[in-house]
Scaffold this motif. Sequence first.
Motif, PDB file in Angstrom:
ATOM      1  N   HIS A 170     -58.733 -19.122 -62.040  1.00 37.34           N
ATOM      2  CA  HIS A 170     -58.583 -20.540 -61.712  1.00 37.34           C
ATOM      3  C   HIS A 170     -57.920 -20.615 -60.345  1.00 37.34           C
ATOM      4  O   HIS A 170     -56.878 -19.989 -60.139  1.00 37.34           O
ATOM      5  CB  HIS A 170     -57.731 -21.268 -62.756  1.00 37.34           C
ATOM      6  CG  HIS A 170     -57.885 -22.749 -62.705  1.00 37.34           C
ATOM      7  ND1 HIS A 170     -57.400 -23.502 -61.657  1.00 37.34           N
ATOM      8  CD2 HIS A 170     -58.487 -23.616 -63.545  1.00 37.34           C
ATOM      9  CE1 HIS A 170     -57.688 -24.770 -61.868  1.00 37.34           C
ATOM     10  NE2 HIS A 170     -58.352 -24.870 -63.010  1.00 37.34           N
ATOM     11  N   PRO A 171     -58.484 -21.366 -59.418  1.00 35.09           N
ATOM     12  CA  PRO A 171     -57.895 -21.407 -58.072  1.00 35.09           C
ATOM     13  C   PRO A 171     -56.466 -21.940 -58.050  1.00 35.09           C
ATOM     14  O   PRO A 171     -55.711 -21.636 -57.134  1.00 35.09           O
ATOM     15  CB  PRO A 171     -58.845 -22.310 -57.280  1.00 35.09           C
ATOM     16  CG  PRO A 171     -59.692 -22.990 -58.278  1.00 35.09           C
ATOM     17  CD  PRO A 171     -59.698 -22.156 -59.515  1.00 35.09           C
ATOM     18  N   TRP A 172     -56.064 -22.706 -59.058  1.00 33.79           N
ATOM     19  CA  TRP A 172     -54.697 -23.220 -59.088  1.00 33.79           C
ATOM     20  C   TRP A 172     -53.675 -22.120 -59.348  1.00 33.79           C
ATOM     21  O   TRP A 172     -52.473 -22.363 -59.281  1.00 33.79           O
ATOM     22  CB  TRP A 172     -54.550 -24.316 -60.129  1.00 33.79           C
ATOM     23  CG  TRP A 172     -55.267 -25.580 -59.769  1.00 33.79           C
ATOM     24  CD1 TRP A 172     -56.098 -25.785 -58.706  1.00 33.79           C
ATOM     25  CD2 TRP A 172     -55.224 -26.806 -60.474  1.00 33.79           C
ATOM     26  NE1 TRP A 172     -56.577 -27.062 -58.721  1.00 33.79           N
ATOM     27  CE2 TRP A 172     -56.061 -27.712 -59.797  1.00 33.79           C
ATOM     28  CE3 TRP A 172     -54.576 -27.223 -61.621  1.00 33.79           C
ATOM     29  CZ2 TRP A 172     -56.247 -29.017 -60.229  1.00 33.79           C
ATOM     30  CZ3 TRP A 172     -54.764 -28.519 -62.054  1.00 33.79           C
ATOM     31  CH2 TRP A 172     -55.590 -29.408 -61.356  1.00 33.79           C
ATOM     32  N   LEU A 173     -54.126 -20.918 -59.632  1.00 33.11           N
ATOM     33  CA  LEU A 173     -53.192 -19.803 -59.766  1.00 33.11           C
ATOM     34  C   LEU A 173     -52.659 -19.376 -58.403  1.00 33.11           C
ATOM     35  O   LEU A 173     -51.656 -18.673 -58.318  1.00 33.11           O
ATOM     36  CB  LEU A 173     -53.861 -18.616 -60.459  1.00 33.11           C
ATOM     37  CG  LEU A 173     -54.293 -18.859 -61.902  1.00 33.11           C
ATOM     38  CD1 LEU A 173     -54.980 -17.628 -62.458  1.00 33.11           C
ATOM     39  CD2 LEU A 173     -53.116 -19.246 -62.770  1.00 33.11           C
ATOM     40  N   ILE A 174     -53.327 -19.798 -57.356  1.00 31.75           N
ATOM     41  CA  ILE A 174     -52.834 -19.560 -55.999  1.00 31.75           C
ATOM     42  C   ILE A 174     -51.957 -20.756 -55.648  1.00 31.75           C
ATOM     43  O   ILE A 174     -52.420 -21.901 -55.635  1.00 31.75           O
ATOM     44  CB  ILE A 174     -54.002 -19.392 -55.007  1.00 31.75           C
ATOM     45  CG1 ILE A 174     -54.845 -18.179 -55.433  1.00 31.75           C
ATOM     46  CG2 ILE A 174     -53.485 -19.247 -53.583  1.00 31.75           C
ATOM     47  CD1 ILE A 174     -56.147 -18.043 -54.695  1.00 31.75           C
TER      48      ILE A 174
ATOM     49  N   GLY B 171     -56.143 -38.268 -67.208  1.00 31.99           N
ATOM     50  CA  GLY B 171     -57.563 -37.924 -67.290  1.00 31.99           C
ATOM     51  C   GLY B 171     -58.072 -37.307 -65.999  1.00 31.99           C
ATOM     52  O   GLY B 171     -58.857 -36.357 -66.019  1.00 31.99           O
ATOM     53  N   ARG B 172     -57.611 -37.828 -64.859  1.00 29.31           N
ATOM     54  CA  ARG B 172     -58.015 -37.256 -63.562  1.00 29.31           C
ATOM     55  C   ARG B 172     -57.472 -35.835 -63.415  1.00 29.31           C
ATOM     56  O   ARG B 172     -58.155 -34.955 -62.903  1.00 29.31           O
ATOM     57  CB  ARG B 172     -57.536 -38.139 -62.411  1.00 29.31           C
ATOM     58  CG  ARG B 172     -58.368 -39.395 -62.231  1.00 29.31           C
ATOM     59  CD  ARG B 172     -58.067 -40.093 -60.921  1.00 29.31           C
ATOM     60  NE  ARG B 172     -56.703 -40.590 -60.833  1.00 29.31           N
ATOM     61  CZ  ARG B 172     -56.298 -41.771 -61.281  1.00 29.31           C
ATOM     62  NH1 ARG B 172     -57.149 -42.583 -61.863  1.00 29.31           N
ATOM     63  NH2 ARG B 172     -55.038 -42.146 -61.145  1.00 29.31           N
ATOM     64  N   TYR B 173     -56.236 -35.613 -63.874  1.00 28.00           N
ATOM     65  CA  TYR B 173     -55.658 -34.269 -63.809  1.00 28.00           C
ATOM     66  C   TYR B 173     -56.504 -33.292 -64.623  1.00 28.00           C
ATOM     67  O   TYR B 173     -56.882 -32.222 -64.143  1.00 28.00           O
ATOM     68  CB  TYR B 173     -54.210 -34.279 -64.321  1.00 28.00           C
ATOM     69  CG  TYR B 173     -53.662 -32.892 -64.574  1.00 28.00           C
ATOM     70  CD1 TYR B 173     -53.232 -32.100 -63.516  1.00 28.00           C
ATOM     71  CD2 TYR B 173     -53.607 -32.362 -65.859  1.00 28.00           C
ATOM     72  CE1 TYR B 173     -52.746 -30.819 -63.732  1.00 28.00           C
ATOM     73  CE2 TYR B 173     -53.125 -31.087 -66.082  1.00 28.00           C
ATOM     74  CZ  TYR B 173     -52.695 -30.322 -65.022  1.00 28.00           C
ATOM     75  OH  TYR B 173     -52.231 -29.049 -65.249  1.00 28.00           O
ATOM     76  N   VAL B 174     -56.825 -33.668 -65.849  1.00 29.48           N
ATOM     77  CA  VAL B 174     -57.606 -32.781 -66.717  1.00 29.48           C
ATOM     78  C   VAL B 174     -58.994 -32.563 -66.135  1.00 29.48           C
ATOM     79  O   VAL B 174     -59.507 -31.439 -66.133  1.00 29.48           O
ATOM     80  CB  VAL B 174     -57.679 -33.345 -68.155  1.00 29.48           C
ATOM     81  CG1 VAL B 174     -58.653 -32.551 -69.006  1.00 29.48           C
ATOM     82  CG2 VAL B 174     -56.297 -33.336 -68.785  1.00 29.48           C
ATOM     83  N   ASP B 175     -59.595 -33.614 -65.615  1.00 32.08           N
ATOM     84  CA  ASP B 175     -60.918 -33.484 -65.010  1.00 32.08           C
ATOM     85  C   ASP B 175     -60.889 -32.490 -63.848  1.00 32.08           C
ATOM     86  O   ASP B 175     -61.744 -31.617 -63.741  1.00 32.08           O
ATOM     87  CB  ASP B 175     -61.413 -34.854 -64.537  1.00 32.08           C
ATOM     88  CG  ASP B 175     -62.808 -34.789 -63.964  1.00 32.08           C
ATOM     89  OD1 ASP B 175     -63.722 -34.339 -64.686  1.00 32.08           O
ATOM     90  OD2 ASP B 175     -62.991 -35.180 -62.786  1.00 32.08           O
ATOM     91  N   ARG B 176     -59.883 -32.594 -62.995  1.00 34.89           N
ATOM     92  CA  ARG B 176     -59.765 -31.652 -61.871  1.00 34.89           C
ATOM     93  C   ARG B 176     -59.460 -30.242 -62.356  1.00 34.89           C
ATOM     94  O   ARG B 176     -59.955 -29.272 -61.799  1.00 34.89           O
ATOM     95  CB  ARG B 176     -58.675 -32.110 -60.910  1.00 34.89           C
ATOM     96  CG  ARG B 176     -59.072 -33.324 -60.143  1.00 34.89           C
ATOM     97  CD  ARG B 176     -58.842 -33.134 -58.665  1.00 34.89           C
ATOM     98  NE  ARG B 176     -59.351 -34.289 -57.970  1.00 34.89           N
ATOM     99  CZ  ARG B 176     -58.599 -35.160 -57.326  1.00 34.89           C
ATOM    100  NH1 ARG B 176     -57.305 -34.999 -57.271  1.00 34.89           N
ATOM    101  NH2 ARG B 176     -59.155 -36.176 -56.719  1.00 34.89           N
ATOM    102  N   LEU B 177     -58.618 -30.159 -63.367  1.00 38.09           N
ATOM    103  CA  LEU B 177     -58.285 -28.855 -63.945  1.00 38.09           C
ATOM    104  C   LEU B 177     -59.560 -28.156 -64.417  1.00 38.09           C
ATOM    105  O   LEU B 177     -59.772 -26.974 -64.147  1.00 38.09           O
ATOM    106  CB  LEU B 177     -57.318 -29.039 -65.115  1.00 38.09           C
ATOM    107  CG  LEU B 177     -57.009 -27.820 -65.972  1.00 38.09           C
ATOM    108  CD1 LEU B 177     -56.087 -26.876 -65.221  1.00 38.09           C
ATOM    109  CD2 LEU B 177     -56.369 -28.242 -67.276  1.00 38.09           C
TER     110      LEU B 177
END
Length: 144
Positions: A12-16, A61-67
């Motif tokens: 997942h790119p959010w790991l960076i 909902g936007r957070y989960v959608d982006r996640l």
Amino acid sequence: NISMMLRHCCNHPWLIKEVEEGALQALEAESAEPEPRTHRERADPVYWYHRLTAFREASAGRYVDRLIRSSGKIVLLDKLLPKLKAEGHRVLIFSQFTKVLDLLEDFIEARGWGYERIDGNIAGTARQQAIDRFSDVSSESFLF
């Protein structure tokens, strides 16, 4: 370490850290809570409470959608897991990274699925209790 960054990016790119911070800052900018504008919004706290609650739910909902959309693996899980749940399956998910488990936990909670989680921070007795809860035939836990 470039190979570790590539592994993170594949999960997942959010790991960076920088990518996650940028994504969350963009989300925060979109999700700034509104101020009461009309007389009704200022005068009626119940109305304003419901409006703020709806706004916060939309932000979540936007957070989960982006996640989900940020990771092909989570996109696949989002398509596959509802089918497996509908067929009565239970699923084990393994990861070498607790941060991946943190992101998956956000995803799983947003979908409303029951789950158990163990990682290196869980003591032996709590670990066994989680295993026992998941193994119980009457358990509502779908994911482990």
